[in-house]
Design a protein around this motif. Structure first.
Motif, PDB file in Angstrom:
ATOM      1  N   MET A  10       8.245   3.903  -1.164  1.00  0.00           N
ATOM      2  CA  MET A  10       6.790   3.829  -1.239  1.00  0.00           C
ATOM      3  C   MET A  10       6.167   4.940  -0.399  1.00  0.00           C
ATOM      4  O   MET A  10       6.633   5.244   0.700  1.00  0.00           O
ATOM      5  CB  MET A  10       6.306   2.462  -0.760  1.00  0.00           C
ATOM      6  N   LEU A  11       5.109   5.529  -0.920  1.00  0.00           N
ATOM      7  CA  LEU A  11       4.434   6.593  -0.190  1.00  0.00           C
ATOM      8  C   LEU A  11       3.857   6.082   1.126  1.00  0.00           C
ATOM      9  O   LEU A  11       3.397   4.934   1.213  1.00  0.00           O
ATOM     10  CB  LEU A  11       3.300   7.169  -1.046  1.00  0.00           C
ATOM     11  N   GLU A  12       3.886   6.935   2.150  1.00  0.00           N
ATOM     12  CA  GLU A  12       3.310   6.530   3.440  1.00  0.00           C
ATOM     13  C   GLU A  12       1.837   6.167   3.294  1.00  0.00           C
ATOM     14  O   GLU A  12       1.343   5.247   3.956  1.00  0.00           O
ATOM     15  CB  GLU A  12       3.481   7.663   4.453  1.00  0.00           C
ATOM     16  N   GLU A  13       1.132   6.876   2.426  1.00  0.00           N
ATOM     17  CA  GLU A  13      -0.288   6.570   2.209  1.00  0.00           C
ATOM     18  C   GLU A  13      -0.470   5.152   1.666  1.00  0.00           C
ATOM     19  O   GLU A  13      -1.418   4.451   2.025  1.00  0.00           O
ATOM     20  CB  GLU A  13      -0.889   7.583   1.234  1.00  0.00           C
ATOM     21  N   VAL A  14       0.444   4.724   0.816  1.00  0.00           N
ATOM     22  CA  VAL A  14       0.368   3.378   0.262  1.00  0.00           C
ATOM     23  C   VAL A  14       0.709   2.343   1.331  1.00  0.00           C
ATOM     24  O   VAL A  14       0.087   1.279   1.402  1.00  0.00           O
ATOM     25  CB  VAL A  14       1.306   3.242  -0.951  1.00  0.00           C
ATOM     26  N   GLU A  15       1.664   2.635   2.175  1.00  0.00           N
ATOM     27  CA  GLU A  15       1.994   1.716   3.267  1.00  0.00           C
ATOM     28  C   GLU A  15       0.800   1.530   4.192  1.00  0.00           C
ATOM     29  O   GLU A  15       0.501   0.414   4.632  1.00  0.00           O
ATOM     30  CB  GLU A  15       3.200   2.236   4.043  1.00  0.00           C
ATOM     31  N   ARG A  16       0.099   2.625   4.488  1.00  0.00           N
ATOM     32  CA  ARG A  16      -1.101   2.518   5.326  1.00  0.00           C
ATOM     33  C   ARG A  16      -2.182   1.713   4.608  1.00  0.00           C
ATOM     34  O   ARG A  16      -2.878   0.908   5.219  1.00  0.00           O
ATOM     35  CB  ARG A  16      -1.618   3.907   5.692  1.00  0.00           C
ATOM     36  N   TRP A  17      -2.291   1.941   3.303  1.00  0.00           N
ATOM     37  CA  TRP A  17      -3.286   1.201   2.518  1.00  0.00           C
ATOM     38  C   TRP A  17      -2.977  -0.296   2.518  1.00  0.00           C
ATOM     39  O   TRP A  17      -3.888  -1.124   2.650  1.00  0.00           O
ATOM     40  CB  TRP A  17      -3.305   1.745   1.084  1.00  0.00           C
ATOM     41  N   LEU A  18      -1.709  -0.640   2.381  1.00  0.00           N
ATOM     42  CA  LEU A  18      -1.337  -2.049   2.381  1.00  0.00           C
ATOM     43  C   LEU A  18      -1.751  -2.739   3.679  1.00  0.00           C
ATOM     44  O   LEU A  18      -2.224  -3.881   3.671  1.00  0.00           O
ATOM     45  CB  LEU A  18       0.181  -2.193   2.183  1.00  0.00           C
ATOM     46  N   ALA A  19      -1.593  -2.055   4.786  1.00  0.00           N
ATOM     47  CA  ALA A  19      -1.975  -2.633   6.074  1.00  0.00           C
ATOM     48  C   ALA A  19      -3.491  -2.712   6.231  1.00  0.00           C
ATOM     49  O   ALA A  19      -4.001  -3.628   6.870  1.00  0.00           O
ATOM     50  CB  ALA A  19      -1.372  -1.810   7.207  1.00  0.00           C
ATOM     51  N   ARG A  20      -4.196  -1.790   5.601  1.00  0.00           N
ATOM     52  CA  ARG A  20      -5.644  -1.684   5.797  1.00  0.00           C
ATOM     53  C   ARG A  20      -6.450  -2.447   4.759  1.00  0.00           C
ATOM     54  O   ARG A  20      -7.530  -2.965   5.060  1.00  0.00           O
ATOM     55  CB  ARG A  20      -6.022  -0.199   5.765  1.00  0.00           C
ATOM     56  N   ARG A  21      -5.938  -2.543   3.533  1.00  0.00           N
ATOM     57  CA  ARG A  21      -6.738  -3.057   2.417  1.00  0.00           C
ATOM     58  C   ARG A  21      -6.110  -4.271   1.733  1.00  0.00           C
ATOM     59  O   ARG A  21      -6.476  -4.584   0.604  1.00  0.00           O
ATOM     60  CB  ARG A  21      -6.941  -1.950   1.374  1.00  0.00           C
ATOM     61  N   SER A  22      -5.207  -4.967   2.392  1.00  0.00           N
ATOM     62  CA  SER A  22      -4.655  -6.216   1.866  1.00  0.00           C
ATOM     63  C   SER A  22      -5.027  -7.346   2.812  1.00  0.00           C
ATOM     64  O   SER A  22      -4.773  -7.256   4.015  1.00  0.00           O
ATOM     65  CB  SER A  22      -3.133  -6.129   1.727  1.00  0.00           C
TER      66      SER A  22
END
Length: 313
Positions: free
Chosen positions: A1-13
Motif C-alpha cells: 500500500m502506498l505511504e500516502e494511503v496509509e497516512r490517509w487511513l489514519a487521518r480519514r477513517s
C-alpha cells in the motif's frame, strides 16, 4: 500500500461512535441534510429503514436529517405505499425530469434524486438493508458536519454471506478491489468501495457524471478522487451490513457494468461489444442469455437546465 494511503487511513477513517449525537447537533448549524433511498421492490425492508430514520434522526429539538425521500424506480410490489406510510416522501423515478426518458438502473435514480432534494449534504442508503441502524446515516454524515475539507464519505462494514462472516461483497473482492489497486491505487484504502451507503456534499455531486447502472459507486468514487483529491474523501465504520444478496448471474452482470465503468475512465474509449453472455441450463442443455452492459452515463447535474433554474430560485 502506498505511504500516502496509509497516512490517509489514519487521518480519514473513523467509527460512527467518534461523533455522538450532541456533537453532530452542535456542528450542524443550519446545514441541510437529505437522505435518499433508491428502491425497487423493497417493500419488505424499506418501511423499517424509513421508520428508524424518522424516529431517531428527524425528531426531537435538533434533528440531524431534514429531508427523507424514497425514489421508486418502478416497483411492482407495495414499496411506495409502505415507504409513504412509514413517513417518507415518495417520488417515482419517471416523474423526475420527464422530458428525458428514464433508463433502468440505480445510477439513474441517484442522479435524478438531485432534482427533488434540497440538502447541502445528500446521503444515499440502499433500501434492502436488514437490521438497519441510524448509524448508517449519522456515521457518514458526521465527518461532513465536523470536517470542512471532507466532501465525500463512504460507510464501511462487515458483510456476512448467510452465516459466513466477511464473505459478502463478492464483486468488490473479485472485480472492484483489483481494479482500484491496479489502476487507482490511491483508492486502495476503501474497505467498501461499492457500498451503497455514502454521503456527499451537493456542491461535489452536481459536478460529477453518473453511470446509470451498477457502475455508479465505482464511477463516483474515481471521479471524486480526480476532482477533489484523496484527502477530501473519508470512510466511517458503521458495524455490520446485512441485505438481500444477488444470485451469481446478477453478480456477473454487475461485474461487467463495473468493469465497463472503469474502462471508460481509463481510456474514455468505447467497448467494441458492450454485452455479456451467460448460460442457464434448459431443456436442451445450456442455453445462452445475452444481456446489454450499462454503457450510458448522465452528465453532471449542474449542466441540466432544470436543475440550474431550481437552484437559482
Amino acid at each position: 500500500m502506498l505511504e500516502e494511503v496509509e497516512r490517509w487511513l489514519a487521518r480519514r477513517s473513523w467509527s460512527a461512535a467518534d461523533r455522538p449525537p450532541g456533537l453532530l447537533a452542535a456542528a450542524k448549524q443550519g446545514t441541510q441534510v437529505s437522505v435518499v433511498l433508491p428502491a425497487l421492490n423493497e417493500a419488505a425492508t424499506v418501511g423499517r429503514i424509513v421508520s428508524v430514520i424518522r424516529r431517531e434522526l428527524m425528531s426531537g429539538p435538533a434533528p440531524l436529517v431534514d429531508e427523507l425521500v424514497v425514489i421508486d424506480s418502478g416497483s411492482t410490489d407495495r414499496t411506495g405505499e409502505v415507504a409513504a406510510a412509514a413517513g417518507a416522501r415518495v417520488v417515482h423515478r419517471d416523474d423526475i425530469l420527464p422530458r428525458l426518458p428514464a433508463v433502468p438502473g440505480k445510477g439513474e435514480v441517484l442522479w435524478r434524486s438531485l432534482l427533488v432534494t434540497s440538502g447541502d449534504i445528500v446521503c444515499f442508503v440502499d433500501a434492502d438493508l436488514k437490521d438497519f441502524s441510524a448509524d448508517f446515516v449519522s456515521g457518514i454524515v458526521g465527518p461532513l458536519l465536523t470536517e470542512p475539507d471532507v466532501l465525500f464519505v463512504k460507510a464501511m462494514y462487515d458483510r456476512p454471506l448467510g452465516d459466513e462472516p466477511g464473505q459478502g461483497g463478492r464483486v468488490t473482492e473479485l472485480v472492484a478491489r483489483p481494479l482500484l489497486n491496479l489502476h487507482w491505487p490511491l483508492l486502495a484504502g476503501f474497505v467498501q468501495p461499492l457500498g451503497g451507503e455514502y454521503a456527499v456534499r451537493r456542491s461535489l455531486l452536481e459536478r460529477l457524471p453518473f453511470p446509470v447502472g451498477y457502475g455508479v459507486e465505482l464511477g463516483l468514487l474515481v471521479d471524486a478522487l480526480h476532482t477533489v483529491g484523496l484527502d477530501a474523501l473519508g470512510q466511517v465504520d458503521v458495524g455490520v451490513r446485512r441485505h438481500r444478496h444477488q444470485d451469481g448471474q446478477a453478480l456477473g452482470r454487475m461485474a461487467a457494468a463495473i468493469y465497463r465503468t472503469a474502462q471508460l475512465r481509463l481510456s474514455r474509449g468505447h467497448l467494441v461489444r458492450p454485452v455479456l453472455t451467460q448460460f442457464e441450463r434448459g431443456a436442451g442443455g445450456f442455453e445462452p442469455r445475452t444481456h446489454a452492459v450499462d454503457t450510458e452515463e448522465r452528465p453532471p447535474m449542474r449542466e441540466i437546465a432544470e436543475y440550474a433554474e431550481r437552484r437559482a430560485a
